[in-house]
Structure formats: structure tokens, C-alpha cells
Design an enzyme around this catalytic site. Structure first.
Site, short mmCIF file in Angstrom:
data_model
loop_
_atom_site.label_atom_id
_atom_site.label_comp_id
_atom_site.label_asym_id
_atom_site.label_seq_id
_atom_site.Cartn_x
_atom_site.Cartn_y
_atom_site.Cartn_z
N LYS A 106 -0.84 9.08 1.98
CA LYS A 106 -0.42 8.68 3.33
C LYS A 106 0.65 7.59 3.24
CE LYS A 106 -2.28 6.63 7.56
NZ LYS A 106 -3.43 6.00 8.20
N GLN A 107 0.47 6.67 2.29
CA GLN A 107 1.35 5.50 2.22
C GLN A 107 1.31 4.93 0.81
OE1 GLN A 107 -1.90 3.91 4.77
NE2 GLN A 107 -0.92 1.96 4.30
N GLU B 151 -5.04 6.15 2.81
CA GLU B 151 -6.26 6.59 3.50
C GLU B 151 -6.49 8.10 3.44
OE1 GLU B 151 -5.78 4.89 7.41
OE2 GLU B 151 -6.78 3.05 6.75
N TRP C 28 -5.60 -5.54 7.02
CA TRP C 28 -4.88 -6.21 5.93
C TRP C 28 -3.40 -6.40 6.25
CZ3 TRP C 28 -2.43 -3.21 1.39
CH2 TRP C 28 -1.83 -2.04 1.85
N ASP C 29 -2.96 -5.89 7.43
CA ASP C 29 -1.55 -5.95 7.80
C ASP C 29 -1.01 -7.38 7.78
OD1 ASP C 29 -2.87 -3.59 8.74
OD2 ASP C 29 -1.05 -3.06 9.82
C1 BGC Z 1 -2.77 2.28 7.74
C2 BGC Z 1 -3.37 0.97 7.29
C3 BGC Z 1 -3.09 -0.09 8.32
C4 BGC Z 1 -3.56 0.35 9.68
C5 BGC Z 1 -3.22 -0.65 10.76
C6 BGC Z 1 -3.26 2.62 9.12
O1 BGC Z 1 -2.62 3.77 9.57
O2 BGC Z 1 -3.12 3.31 6.86
O3 BGC Z 1 -2.84 0.58 6.05
O4 BGC Z 1 -3.73 -1.27 7.97
O5 BGC Z 1 -2.94 1.56 10.01
O6 BGC Z 1 -1.85 -0.85 10.83
#
Ligand code: BGC
Length: 799
Positions: free
Chosen positions: A617-618, A496, A357-358
């Protein structure tokens, strides 16, 4: 401002432990292929990793882990064309690893896309040699790369041995965590000497059976004079090199030029890759000629991407580095290819070159500069609609369910098991349940449509992507009679760390707020898209999709009755049940472990799980504030029948901010954004963190495995949409700047609906200038002030 310093990254000294980090940052590429900034002649080992990748070239392999067969599709590391060594007589190669390094400077020139290395080396017998390397991967000609090594014997004369070749004995071995997995993806096909100075190597991927042909021509010069020397060939079935021995004299500079071409069976307008690769080199001139075309192509690229900030030394330079990587991953050549945009660029093997989804963080920067490349990336998704429909069907849903990680054909590529490096144990990976990628795709379609007004794309492809994902959301939503609302279950949000409830047997969460609200957003856009289509196309799509009134009514109904969890104080809850989770003792973990970005690994290694804690995590719920304005959110909640007061935003930001480890580099971008208008200092801190993320490898070891393109492009976007305050609303371009104290000026160039413009923001004034060379005009607003911008016009707004 535009000093040479702002265009170069200089590394002094040879530092083996930092080499892989530099290699990733000094990767050169042109959207078609890229090569890490490894020393010529280096092979994969603890210090070096000379990876070469062709965009979107994957291979699938199976490994048995603890009795389970796991399949992974990986971006393939291709034969190493950098293989070029110089040696003194029968002594060692001129190499900083085996000789005394008297001088060593490595420079990445962002403006021209050139990597240079200057070295002064001394061997055991006191012989000193000066070496200068220049390298490029041509932005002008996608199949071409060139390397030039100039050597000057400082205090010796004698024989110089040149070995130049193509090395197919490569594997995917960059990422330590993946080393238990099958890493061989290539099988040799042939090696061949094409003519006395050109060799060719052909290999094929084992499963995807893509053929790859590289050819390399090596020539040696003293001034303009060609030196032939005494030549011989070293040939095996998976590598081939030419060896030449020439006589050199003290104080004279000798130049070795290596020009390489790369073709694959995935390319367009070719006969066959092994036919094309050597044929292509015949018409190619020398290094200087290739360089001139390459520099010109970069000039044109940068003319679309002017961006400068004043106030904080060094920021422009990093922002350019990040833009540089974006432009090397996605370029004008992308428009001819069937590729998506990978999370780590084409710079390493982490996440195996997959597309996540980046895009959500990358498209805003791209769409205002390279709309046609952005369109190509959306076409990558559109071509994979049949696969996404099939995935939805197999999971019992309707519409299109795009995968969390996408590679060649659009099937789900997320690994089933992942290795926890903190414990050495394998854990199930449930991250594929991040269905929210199916909101990111329609969001990007909408953004592209708004920014470009490209009707042809929207009518032919874009609307279909929105409608199919809307249909998916309507089918995954379940009606809950006790609440008289719809809910979405069994998913993961962007955070995540939480892949289920503590002690639950089944993975997945219920009613992740970000997912639910973005599902509603998608359903609304589905209804809008249908309205916006011309009658003929609407009719076609409705018939093709069997999309009838009853289904549309259901979409409308769900979009008004989706459940969203809130805390008692009105904060949007990350998911249902979040409030019941335990608080984590953050101080304890910080003290115990120092770096707790990857708290999940720490907790799991302790036999615990992050699922028990209020620990992210984010950014997750905060993503809503990143993607939607407060006004849009109020309208959505209003539609849903929730009285939501945006006054709660600061409290909400606080709540999550204190419970986030920022284990993804994307997190700093989002946090900087959500603080931009309320806490400029805090916003700047996160902006700075985003700026630092890859240059300083803030996650301790992840950048060497590949740069983080989402955070890189997101950093640029923070300047344009976060601080300059660019916002697309209807047919009006709104610009509402809010500069942090550290910045005195942000200047950028962009294209909005076919109008190129320059935007200059200072503390006092916003100036928008329409650039000549186009017709048409657009409406620009700043607060309550509005103006029409045409070519050559200037709009000034007092701030
Ligand atoms: C993040 C995701 C991201 C992926 C690729 C993961 O560590 O949690 O949000 O899409 O890395 O960058």
C-alpha cells in the site's frame, strides 16, 4: 515571489460535485475549533457538509454489525453556527442552488485566514442580488468565529428576510462508509434567546457527556446604521433561529454580521460552557474589529513560517496551503489543550479525528516553528502513558504499548471491522497490530529534544516515554534459539495491505524489518536517554520503573541480536516470507480498474487477498531510509552484526517502488525523499504527487472527508529536510542541499535551539543568516565546511 497570487486559492463557478472537496480545503480553524467551508445556510446533504469540530472532542458509540457489537469513538460534528440565510420577501433564499448563478467566486486567503464568496444571483422573477460573504475562525481568540454577508439588491427593492441561528440537528454523516454506524453523538440540552439579537444552543455528547454551548449574535446594518426590522424567533429544543425582516432598496448594500462563540466543558479557565458562551460575546466588537485582531494573529503565525520556492509556478502557493492547514490544526492555542494531532486535521470525519503515527511526518515541520505546540502534542502522549502501560500489561507485555489509533483517553480506537466499499462487505481490521507507532513516539521525542534542546521536557517527560517504549520492545521481542536472534511476531508494518500470511489462521507478520530495526533504534535511545539524564532524575526513574542493570543488559543484548530479514541480494526484506509471495500482475489490474490505489479493496472484492502478493500500500521497508540516514543504518546493522552495504539502496528502492500502489498519501512523501539524492527526477515526480494530493484529491474522494495532514506537512518537510537537506546530528545543524532541476531556490525560516535563522538555498550557494533578537549561537555545517551562527551573523557556503 510573495505576490498575492501565492497567497490565495480561487474557485470560479459553483460546482456542486466539487463542493465537499472545496469545503475541506477551505476549512477555517484556529487549533481550538474549525468549520468547513460550506455555504452559509447549507445543511448536510449530497452536496454540502457544514461540519464544525472542537479539537479533541470525541464521543463513543456502539453499533451492531452482522451480530457483532462494534464500538467507535468519533470526533463529534458540533451544532452548525453557519446557519444564515437571506431571502427576498416570501420568495426563495438567496442560494446558488435554487437561483441562476450569474457570477460565483470563492477565495481562500491564506495570509489572513479569510474565506470570501462573491455571488450574483437571479431569481425566477428576474430579481438580481449581489452577495459577498467573508468568514473567519479567529486565530486571535480561540472561542470566536465571525461571518459577514453583504447583500445588494441590484434591480429590486422590497423586503429582505434574514434568518440566523444555531442548528443542533446534526450528526456525523460525512463519510459514506461509516453511515451504517451510529452517527448520533449529541443530545439537546437547551435553546435560549439571550437578548433580542443573541441566541444560544446547548447540547451534550451522549456518551462522553461533554457539554457544548454556542452563542450567536446577528446584526444588520445599512452603512453604519443598525437596522432592527421586524424580529421573530424560531425555537425548538435542538435548534434556534432569529428571523428579521428589513426593507431594502435597489443599489444599496446591506451588511449582516454574525458573531459566534463556542465553549465546551473541556475548556480551561471557565465556569461552565453555557455560562461562558453568551457572556463572551458581550465584550466582542463587530466584524471589522474581530478581523483586525485575527489578521494580526495570522501575521505573527506566518512570520514564523516563511517558506518560498522558486522555479516552479504554483508550488509556493500549495506549500502555503498545506502549512495553513497545519497551523489551523495545531496552533499556539494547542499549547493550552490536551490534544494530539489527527491524521485528517479537524476538517472532516474520516478516521474519526484519530491520532496515528502520522505525527512522524508532521513534527519535523512543526518543531522548527512552533516548538511549544510540538511539546504540547508530546504531552498528549505522556498523559496517556498509564493507558499505554495498561494496554501492554493486558497484552502480556511490559512497558507502554501506545495504540495505533488514539482518541480521548489513549485506549486503542482502531475499528474492529471495516466496510469495503468495493464489495459492501465487512472485514476484520487488523491494522491495530501496527506496533511500530511505539517507535514513532520515541523518535518524535528525540527529534524534539535535538531540535530544541529543551532539557526540562526531556528530563521530566521525554526520557520516560523513550524508556517505557523501549521496555515494551524488549518484552515483545522473542528469542529464537535456532537463529540465536530475537524476533517480533504478530505485527503489521506500515504497509497495511499485509496483515498476515496467505492461508494463515492468525493475523500478523513475523519480523517486519521496519518494526524490528526501529525497535532496536528505540532500545539504543533508551540506553542513551538514561545516560543523558542528570543523576537525580535517572535514579528516580530507575526506581519508579524498577529498571535494573539486568533489564538494561537485556535491552543491550536485544539491540545487538535482533533479526532482520534480507533478500539474497542484500535488499532489506519487508518481512520474513516476503520473497516467497507471488508477483502481482500490475498491468492487468491497472488495465482492468484504472485507479488501483486501493488494490486491497479490489482484491478482496474479487475474493482474493493482497496477502498473497508482493504488493504494498505504501512505503514500508523504505521508511527506514526516510527516518535514518545511511550512516545511522550502517551503524545499526553493524551493531546487529549484519554486513549491510548502503550500495544496495538504489536496488532496494527500485524493488519496492515497482510493487507499491501508493494507497496512502504518505507514500509519495517517503518515495520523494528516498529518491531525493539519487534520482532527482523521480523524487520530483513524487514531490509533485504529494503537492497534488489534496488540491486535486488524487485518491478520488478522500479529501472531501478530511485533508491529509501527514502528506501536507510532509510536503513542507520535503523542502526543508529533503531538498534543503537539513539534518540534526549531535549538536550540529547540517544543511546539505540537493535541489531538483525544477527548483532554483528554496528559502525558509526556522528556529533551532532558540536561534531563529533564514536558510536560502540556490544551486550555487547556501546562505544561513542568524536573525536578531536572541542570544546564543549554534554550529552549522555544510559538507566539510562549518561555522558558528549567532544573531545577525551570516554564513555562506559554496555548493
Ligand atoms: C495509512 C496509515 C496512516 C493512516 C492515517 C492509512 O491509510 O496506511 O499509514 O497512518 O492512513 O493517515
Amino acid at each position: 515571489m510573495s505576490t498575492a497570487r501565492n497567497w490565495t486559492f480561487v474557485y470560479e463557478g459553483f460546482e456542486p460535485e466539487d463542493e465537499k472537496h472545496r469545503e475541506a480545503l477551505c476549512t477555517l480553524g484556529n487549533g481550538y475549533f474549525s468549520t468547513r467551508g460550506a455555504l452559509p445556510g447549507a445543511h448536510a446533504d449530497e452536496v454540502h457538509y457544514p461540519g464544525t469540530y472542537r479539537a479533541g472532542l470525541y464521543d463513543r458509540q456502539t453499533t451492531t454489525i452482522e451480530g457483532t457489537a462494534v464500538e467507535n469513538e468519533s470526533l463529534v460534528n458540533l451544532p452548525n453556527w453557519l446557519w444564515l440565510t437571506l431571502g427576498i420577501e416570501d420568495g426563495d433564499a438567496l442560494d446558488p442552488r435554487s437561483m441562476a448563478v450569474l457570477e460565483y467566486t470563492q477565495t481562500l486567503d491564506l495570509r489572513q485566514g479569510i474565506l470570501t464568496r462573491n455571488m450574483l444571483l437571479r431569481d425566477g422573477e428576474g430579481r438580481e442580488s449581489r452577495l459577498t460573504e467573508r468568514r473567519l475562525v479567529s486565530m486571535a481568540s480561540p472561542h470566536l468565529a465571525a461571518l459577514e454577508l453583504t447583500v445588494t439588491p441590484v434591480n429590486w427593492s422590497g423586503e429582505l428576510e434574514i434568518r440566523s441561528g444555531l442548528d443542533g440537528r446534526v450528526e456525523n454523516s460525512l463519510v459514506a462508509r461509516y453511515r451504517d454506524l451510529e452517527s448520533r453523538h449529541l443530545e439537546p440540552v437547551l435553546t435560549e434567546q439571550v437578548d433580542p439579537e443573541t441566541v444560544m444552543l446547548v447540547a451534550r455528547t451522549i456518551q462522553s457527556r461533554i457539554s457544548i454551548a454556542e452563542a450567536a449574535r446577528t446584526q444588520c446594518f445599512e452603512g453604519e446604521r443598525r437596522l432592527d426590522g421586524e424580529r421573530s424567533l424560531e425555537q425548538e429544543d435542538d435548534r434556534i433561529a432569529e428571523r428579521a425582516v428589513v426593507d431594502v432598496r435597489e443599489g444599496v448594500a446591506y451588511r449582516v454580521e454574525k458573531v459566534a462563540s463556542l465553549f465546551t466543558s473541556q475548556d480551561r479557565a471557565i465556569s461552565e460552557s453555557a455560562y461562558e458562551a453568551p457572556r463572551f460575546l458581550v465584550g466582542v466588537g463587530g466584524f471589522e474589529e474581530i478581523l483586525a485582531a485575527h489578521v494580526l494573529a495570522w501575521k505573527h503565525v506566518w512570520e514564523r513560517c516563511e517558506i518560498e520556492v522558486e522555479g516552479r509556478e504554483g508550488t509556493t502557493r500549495v506549500v502555503r496551503l498545506y502549512t495553513f492547514h497545519l497551523l489551523q490544526t495545531v496552533s499556539t492555542h494547542t499549547t493550552e489543550m490536551d490534544v494530539g494531532v489527527p491524521a485528517r486535521g479537524w476538517t472532516g470525519e474520516a478516521y474519526r479525528g484519530h491520532v496515528f503515527w502520522d505525527e512522524l511526518f508532521i513534527f519535523p515541520t512543526l518543531v522548527f516553528r512552533f516548538p511549544e505546540a510540538t511539546r504540547a502534542l508530546l504531552m498528549y502522549r505522556h498523559r496517556r502513558l498509564p493507558e499505554a502501560r495498561r494496554a501492554a500489561r493486558e497484552a502480556g507485555y511490559r512497558g507502554a504499548m501506545f495504540p495505533w489509533q488514539s482518541g480521548s483517553n489513549g485506549e486503542e480506537e482502531t475499528q474492529r471491522l471495516h466496510l469495503n466499499p468495493s464489495s459492501g462487505r465487512w472485514h476484520p481490521d487488523n491494522s491495530r497490530r501496527q506496533r511500530h507507532v511505539n517507535a514513532a513516539i520515541p523518535y518524535n521525542v528525540w527529534l524534539y529534544h535535538q531540535a530544541t534542546g529543551d532539557r526540562e521536557f526531556f528530563d521530566t517527560y521525554g526520557a520516560e516515554l523513550i524508556l517505557e517504549t523501549a521496555r515494551f520492545w524488549a518484552s515483545i521481542a522473542e528469542y529464537d534459539a535456532t537463529r540465536d536472534r530475537y524476533g517480533i511476531h504478530g505485527v503489521l508494518g506500515p504497509d497495511e495491505f499485509h496483515d498476515g500470511y496467505p492461508d494463515a489462521d492468525e493475523p500478523g507478520l513475523s519480523n517486519n524489518a521496519y518494526t524490528n530495526v526501529m525497535a532496536v533504534w528505540t532500545l539504543c535511545r533508551g540506553l542513551d536517554a538514561l545516560e543523558a539524564l542528570p543523576e537525580q532524575r535517572r535514579h528516580e526513574l530507575q526506581e519508579e520503573m524498577s529498571l535494573d542493570r539486568a533489564e538494561l543488559d537485556r535491552w543491550a543484548e536485544i539491540s545487538k541480536r535482533m533479526f532482520v530479514p534480507f533478500h539474497d541480494d542484500g535488499i532489506i526484506s519487508q518481512f520474513e516470507g516476503w520473497e516467497e509471495l507471488e508477483e502481482l500482475d500490475w498491468a492487468h489490474y491497472r488495465k482492468e480498474y484504472g485507479d488501483i490505489h486501493r488494490l486491497d479493496r479490489i482484491l478482496k472484492a474479487e475474493g482474493d487477498t493482497p496477502n498473497r502478493y508482493k504488493a504494498c500500500k505504501q512505503a514500508d521497508a523504505l521508511m527506514l531510509l526516510f527516518l535514518l540516514s545511511a550512516g545511522e543504518l550502517v551503524a545499526l546493522f553493524d551493531r546487529l552484526g549484519y554486513a549491510w552495504d548502503p550500495e544496495v539502496i538504489p536496488k532496494m528502492v527500485e524493488h519496492y517502488l515497482h510493487r507499491t500502489s501508493h494507497g496512502s498519501t504518505l507514500s509519495a512523501v517517503v518515495h520523494s525523499w528516498v529518491l531525493a539524492r539519487r534520482d532527482r527526477e523521480g523524487s520530483w515526480r513524487f514531490f509533485h504527487r504529494a503537492v497534488e494530493s489534496d488540491v486535486h484529491d488524487v485518491q478520488g474522494g478522500t479529501t472531501p472527508e478530511g485533508i491529509h495532514l501527514g502528506a501536507m506537512a510532509g510536503t513542507v518537510d520535503l523542502l526543508q529536510r529533503g531538498y534543503a537537506g537539513l539534518e540534526l546530528r549531535g549538536d550540529v545543524l547540517h544543511v546539505n542541499p540537493s535541489l531538483p532541476a525544477e527548483l532554483t531556490c528554496v528559502a525558509l525560516k526556522l528556529e533551532y535551539r532558540n536561534v531563529w535563522m533564514k536558510i536560502d538555498v540556490t544551486r550555487e550557494r547556501l546562505t544561513v543568516t542568524g536573525l536578531p533578537g536572541h542570544d546564543g549561537s549554534v554550529e552549522v555545517a555544510c559538507g566539510d565546511q562549518r561555522g558558528v551562527l549567532g544573531p545577525g551573523a551570516t554564513l555562506e557556503f559554496d555548493l
